[in-house]
Design a protein around this motif. Structure first.
Motif, PDB file in Angstrom:
ATOM      1  N   ALA A   1       0.855  -1.182   0.000  1.00  0.00           N
ATOM      2  CA  ALA A   1       0.000   0.000   0.000  1.00  0.00           C
ATOM      3  C   ALA A   1       0.888   1.227   0.000  1.00  0.00           C
ATOM      4  O   ALA A   1       1.978   1.223   0.586  1.00  0.00           O
ATOM      5  N   TYR A   2       0.421   2.289  -0.672  1.00  0.00           N
ATOM      6  CA  TYR A   2       1.206   3.515  -0.803  1.00  0.00           C
ATOM      7  C   TYR A   2       0.327   4.712  -0.450  1.00  0.00           C
ATOM      8  O   TYR A   2      -0.698   4.948  -1.086  1.00  0.00           O
ATOM      9  N   ASN A   3       0.746   5.453   0.577  1.00  0.00           N
ATOM     10  CA  ASN A   3       0.049   6.692   0.924  1.00  0.00           C
ATOM     11  C   ASN A   3       0.336   7.766  -0.111  1.00  0.00           C
ATOM     12  O   ASN A   3       1.441   7.824  -0.670  1.00  0.00           O
ATOM     13  N   VAL A   4      -0.640   8.654  -0.319  1.00  0.00           N
ATOM     14  CA  VAL A   4      -0.411   9.820  -1.168  1.00  0.00           C
ATOM     15  C   VAL A   4      -1.068  11.038  -0.527  1.00  0.00           C
ATOM     16  O   VAL A   4      -2.215  10.992  -0.106  1.00  0.00           O
ATOM     17  N   GLY A   5      -0.287  12.103  -0.426  1.00  0.00           N
ATOM     18  CA  GLY A   5      -0.762  13.365   0.124  1.00  0.00           C
ATOM     19  C   GLY A   5       0.269  14.430  -0.168  1.00  0.00           C
ATOM     20  O   GLY A   5       1.439  14.125  -0.447  1.00  0.00           O
ATOM     21  N   ASP A   6      -0.143  15.685  -0.151  1.00  0.00           N
ATOM     22  CA  ASP A   6       0.808  16.779  -0.366  1.00  0.00           C
ATOM     23  C   ASP A   6       1.997  16.624   0.580  1.00  0.00           C
ATOM     24  O   ASP A   6       1.822  16.294   1.762  1.00  0.00           O
ATOM     25  N   GLU A   7       3.186  16.894   0.077  1.00  0.00           N
ATOM     26  CA  GLU A   7       4.379  16.718   0.903  1.00  0.00           C
ATOM     27  C   GLU A   7       4.474  17.775   1.997  1.00  0.00           C
ATOM     28  O   GLU A   7       5.202  17.591   2.968  1.00  0.00           O
TER      29      GLU A   7
END
Length: 328
Positions: free
Chosen positions: A220-226
């Protein structure tokens, strides 16, 4: 990997995902019911296969017709959807499930893919379509992805936090864009200290492509603004983007209660921080769009549509009464 089947594809994340793969020179087919306007109707490089993703026979027909190398599942809202898709598309080079940061079942900062526990999901929750069961259902979909990977399917999950950007039909972020763009004073709950990391929609789409190309089965890979600004900082960024001289007035829970409101009445407010660690995705070569650029694109599209998000927050009359109370 040349042919991609996007389950969904017309509204928000799916729409940007179609564009992302098309621009990367994939042959793209959208699979959906055809009940909404197709933004790619005049694009000969995008094919449409009509059907209900919950009808197994139709999904199998799409598999036979397209024989996709990649499947991106944007509208798997029930665990059974994921189990059926990972079975039908078991031979694809990649199956990527759009999960959610809501799948996490404990409050940690940040939330990490391999350390933070997921929500449990009962049999009843797995089939109940409600806001309360959304996180558990997404978590159970993740577990279905992991089970498929153990059975030999190259299945992976991408977990976005709350998504913003052009064509956002949820209108959660539109509430704040509208307020900043048209009002001279606005109320901000919790003195603007709410911390809810967000994800720009084009970055979610690029994450889906990058994971399809380079991700590992069963991961699983999280994605969100850095960078994760607090709500008050988001409003400042919006004011800069809109070139608006809006005055912001912070309101505590006690201030709001005097006017019959609570912080949760405002979109994008969260009582505890929600931040996802994105190092795992960045290790695959992903990066997020600078927020000023993301907001420029978001505001430009917002001004062209009729979405205001006003129905998701206090009405203006109530807000003005609150503001008058706070500034007396």
């Amino acid at each position: 990997m040349d042919d991609v089947l996007v389950i969904g594809g017309t509204r928000f994340i799916g729409r940007h995902t179609v564009a992302e793969f098309r621009d990367a020179d994939y042959d793209v087919t959208m699979f959906n019911r055809g009940t909404r306007e197709n933004p790619f109707a005049d694009d000969e490089s995008v094919t449409h296969f009509e059907g209900n993703r919950r009808d197994r026979a139709t999904l199998e027909a799409a598999s036979d017709a397209v024989d996709p190398d990649v499947v991106v599942d944007c509208v798997a809202y029930f665990p059974a959807d994921v189990r059926a898709a990972t079975d039908i598309f078991a031979d694809a080079d990649a199956y990527v499930y759009v999960s959610s940061g809501a799948a996490y079942g404990e409050e940690r900062v940040p939330k990490r893919e391999d350390d933070t526990a997921l929500e449990p999901c009962s049999e009843e929750q797995a089939t109940t379509d409600s806001a309360e069961t959304y996180g558990p259902r997404k978590a159970e979909g993740d577990r279905a992805v992991f089970a498929a990977a153990e059975a030999g399917v190259r299945a992976m999950s991408v977990r976005p936090t709350v998504v913003y950007g052009p064509h956002d039909y949820t209108e959660r972020f539109a509430y704040w864009v509208d307020r900043v763009d048209v009002a001279d004073r606005i109320a901000v709950p919790g003195d603007g200290l709410s911390l809810w990391q967000m994800a720009y929609v084009e970055d979610v789409a690029s994450a889906l492509r990058i994971v399809a190309e380079n991700g590992a089965a069963g991961e699983a890979y999280n994605v969100g603004d850095e960078h994760a600004p607090m709500l008050g900082q988001w409003i400042d960024l919006l004011a800069e983007t809109c070139e608006a001289g809006v005055e912001t007035v912070g309101a505590t829970a006690r201030d709001l209660a005097r006017n019959g409101l609570e912080p949760q009445d405002f979109p994008m407010y969260r009582s505890s921080p929600h931040v996802l660690e994105t190092a795992k995705l960045r290790a695959l070569g992903w990066s997020s769009t600078p927020q000023r650029l993301a907001l420029q694109r978001t505001v430009a599209e917002h001004r062209e549509n009729e979405r205001t998000g006003r129905q998701f927050g206090p009405d203006r009359e109530t807000e003005i009464a609150l503001l008058d109370d706070l500034t007396e």
